[in-house]
Scaffold this motif. Sequence first.
Motif, PDB file in Angstrom:
ATOM      1  N   ARG A 371      45.399  15.718   7.335  1.00 44.78           N
ATOM      2  CA  ARG A 371      46.099  17.144   7.363  1.00 44.78           C
ATOM      3  C   ARG A 371      47.301  16.995   8.527  1.00 44.78           C
ATOM      4  O   ARG A 371      48.467  17.431   8.260  1.00 44.78           O
ATOM      5  N   ASP A 372      46.976  16.329   9.666  1.00 43.87           N
ATOM      6  CA  ASP A 372      47.982  16.066  10.807  1.00 43.87           C
ATOM      7  C   ASP A 372      49.101  15.241  10.420  1.00 43.87           C
ATOM      8  O   ASP A 372      50.151  15.474  10.887  1.00 43.87           O
ATOM      9  N   ALA A 373      49.096  14.470   9.179  1.00 48.32           N
ATOM     10  CA  ALA A 373      50.247  13.672   8.884  1.00 48.32           C
ATOM     11  C   ALA A 373      51.152  14.350   7.705  1.00 48.32           C
ATOM     12  O   ALA A 373      52.036  13.751   7.479  1.00 48.32           O
ATOM     13  N   LEU A 374      50.739  15.320   7.399  1.00 51.22           N
ATOM     14  CA  LEU A 374      51.613  16.092   6.386  1.00 51.22           C
ATOM     15  C   LEU A 374      52.770  16.782   6.937  1.00 51.22           C
ATOM     16  O   LEU A 374      52.837  17.248   7.990  1.00 51.22           O
ATOM     17  N   ASP A 375      53.550  17.110   6.130  1.00 47.64           N
ATOM     18  CA  ASP A 375      55.052  17.803   6.299  1.00 47.64           C
ATOM     19  C   ASP A 375      54.790  19.226   5.918  1.00 47.64           C
ATOM     20  O   ASP A 375      54.956  19.887   4.928  1.00 47.64           O
ATOM     21  N   TRP A 376      54.295  20.123   7.133  1.00 45.08           N
ATOM     22  CA  TRP A 376      54.052  21.400   6.673  1.00 45.08           C
ATOM     23  C   TRP A 376      55.192  22.105   6.371  1.00 45.08           C
ATOM     24  O   TRP A 376      55.063  23.147   5.755  1.00 45.08           O
TER      25      TRP A 376
END
Length: 482
Positions: A371-376
């Motif tokens: 989740r930390d690597a996603l482009d939110w």
Amino acid sequence: MTARPPTPPLFPMFADLRDRDVLVVGGGTVARRKVAALLDSGARVTVGAPALEPELARWARKGRITHRSGRFEPHWLDRVWLAIAATDEASTNEAVAAAGEARRVWVNVVDEAALSTFQVPARIERGPLQLAISSGGAAPMLARALRERLERQLDPSLGSLAEFLSLHRRRIRARFAHMGARRRFFDQVLSGPLPDLLRRGRLDEATHTLEQALAGGDTGTRGSVVLVGAGPGDPGLLTLRALRVLNEADVILHDRLVGAGVLALARRDAELVEVGKQAGNHHATQDQIHALMLEHARAGRRVVRLKGGDPFVFGRGGEELQFLRGYGIDYEVVPGITAALACAAYAGIPLTHRDHAQSVRLLTAHCSGSRDALDWKALAADRQTLAIYMGVAGLEDFSARLIAHGRAPSTPVAIIENGSLPQQRVIATTLASAANAARTHAVESPALLIIGEVAALAGQLHWFGVPPRVGPAPSADIPRAA
């Protein structure tokens, strides 16, 4: 009363009709179907009828067939090899049958076995290879049903195999003049890699394999691995190729979530090995799966690596192919219907809709690291659909991040549990309420999340299983967008 002797079975045969005259009596739709099959066989077809349906008339104008206008007369049968009566007049059909009997011309009267001297079987065609099924006119619908079943099971590449063997037939007969030796040769070749090489269009390798066999070398019983997508669970969603591969497998290494209905379609004597992994309960590591594939393939077995959904959508299929290629193991991939497509469809949710969503993103977010690597910021944009695999465990954090980056808390969400299976459940909720809804309804894996305006259509377009359930109010700790 003397019992009638049983009707003897028909004598099966295949007729060479190239450049031979055939008569079809009747000018309607049924006659057109018979004419089309006869033309495919190279016959010279004459159609006798007062009028022709449009397609037959077009063929007559182009010279593909000859039209003899008028009502049937016995002399129409002069010089023909066989005839088919395909009219809706019983008297005409009887006249054709009687005239054929008098002239020793083979006649088929459509759907009238008692009047026919030959039957047209249900056929399966794979290039020059043909399979014919006949019930002797007693149960034509049964013959058609069997044909449909075999059509699904027999790979189209059998036609290429038949053409390939025909091309080399003389050399094979010259090399193995004795029938017994020739039979053993074909047993070796047909059980080896040659059929699969042809199916994959690798003609040069197939030719080399045959050359080895003709020279007396060992073609080898090479093992191989096929990565097969099992779809989301409904056995009816398997592809035809997947079904064929399951019926050829010696060993099936399957994920935990591949259902019993899919496994029941496998070859009865195949070895079934569960290798699936579940969060917090790893039955087998990926390294162990690699080791099993290698072990069985090196032993000459046909291995199927059966995965839920599609092997290349969050299925580690790429990693497994890299491993197999590193060890020189032959492989292929049979795609499956991935969960996002199937589960959404079974829930009545279109992933794209010109009024609501112009794009779809497939995501997996089962651990905080991913989740930390996603482009939110990009994920929170409107007018798109998010399909999230394995997202129930991290749903609270996922929802909070989307809302914090601007996605509306009221954005519709559908939680689809056991999609495409009889026990399917759909929970209709919102982004702010999704985590609480999943807890309240005790949602368990496998479950897919659909986030976006299209999710609201589940209630309107529902067609499979129980209607969607409405989720509870949002949890107090879900943040609101500023």
